[in-house]
Design a protein around this motif. Structure first.
Motif, mmCIF file in Angstrom:
data_model
loop_
_atom_site.group_PDB
_atom_site.id
_atom_site.type_symbol
_atom_site.label_atom_id
_atom_site.label_comp_id
_atom_site.label_asym_id
_atom_site.label_seq_id
_atom_site.Cartn_x
_atom_site.Cartn_y
_atom_site.Cartn_z
ATOM 1 N N SER A 188 120.756 35.300 -50.532
ATOM 2 C CA SER A 188 119.963 34.118 -50.851
ATOM 3 C C SER A 188 120.730 32.897 -50.350
ATOM 4 C CB SER A 188 119.732 34.014 -52.359
ATOM 5 O OG SER A 188 119.107 32.786 -52.659
ATOM 6 N N ASP A 216 121.412 30.270 -53.889
ATOM 7 C CA ASP A 216 121.887 30.672 -55.210
ATOM 8 C C ASP A 216 123.334 30.223 -55.443
ATOM 9 O OD1 ASP A 216 123.166 32.370 -53.511
ATOM 10 O OD2 ASP A 216 122.779 34.190 -54.664
ATOM 11 N N LYS A 244 124.301 23.767 -59.602
ATOM 12 C CA LYS A 244 124.764 24.109 -58.248
ATOM 13 C C LYS A 244 125.752 23.080 -57.709
ATOM 14 C CE LYS A 244 120.538 26.540 -57.044
ATOM 15 N NZ LYS A 244 119.374 26.558 -56.162
#
Length: 183
Positions: free
Chosen positions: A128, A131, A167
């Motif tokens: 991904s 992520d 994140k």
């Protein structure tokens, strides 16, 4: 001895005549003419240029708050010097598909290091591209590439209403763990 009259002309013929007279002594101070200045000639309002010379203006003064409010486009001292005190700035951008990070030299606007999940080597290897694992890899790449360019300290300025969590927090923590100091 010559004297200056109360006329507005500072250089009268008496002054020039007194210079042509021979001094009575041979000292340094006797080479200058003796001038008797009356108080009427100094306070005479007919000399407008004399009054202008007496006004001393400061080279720089601090602006008041009201004056600063009138001109909001003028930068403060901190705004002017901040880019030189903290020259390397980290910029992180999260899109729906990718993560982009770069380190810029603020005074010259040159890019020092770049890392993105859209690059060919990362696009094919990561499962991904947005992520938490991708954030850690981007942080590690930015730290390595910055250290190769001899940048060991940088700063991050969060945007308006942006929190350092999720994140973004993972990217910043990974950069710190890999040896970069945040100023």
């Amino acid at each position: 001895m010559a004297s200056i009259s109360s006329s507005p002309c500072l250089f009268s013929t008496d002054l020039f005549q007194s210079r042509s007279l021979k001094p009575t002594s041979l000292s340094w101070s006797s080479s200058f003419p003796n001038i008797n200045i009356s108080t009427n000639s100094i306070t005479n309002p007919s000399l407008p240029s004399l009054n202008k010379c007496l006004v001393v203006q400061a080279a720089w003064t601090r602006r008041s708050r009201s004056e600063a409010a009138k001109r909001p486009s003028r930068k403060s001292w901190k705004q002017k010097t901040d880019m030189y005190m903290r020259p390397f700035l980290l910029n992180v951008f999260f899109s729906k598909r990718f993560i982009h990070a770069k380190v810029m030299h603020r005074p010259t606007s040159k890019v020092i290091s770049v890392a993105t999940t859209n690059s060919k080597d990362l696009r094919n290897t990561l499962s991904s591209l947005t992520d938490h694992n991708a954030c850690r890899i981007i942080g590690k790449l930015i730290a390595e590439r910055s250290m190769e360019a001899d940048v060991f300290a940088m700063s991050y300025e969060p945007r308006k209403d942006e929190r350092i969590e999720g994140k973004l927090g993972i990217v910043l923590d990974t950069i710190k763990e890999n040896g970069i100091i945040f100023v």
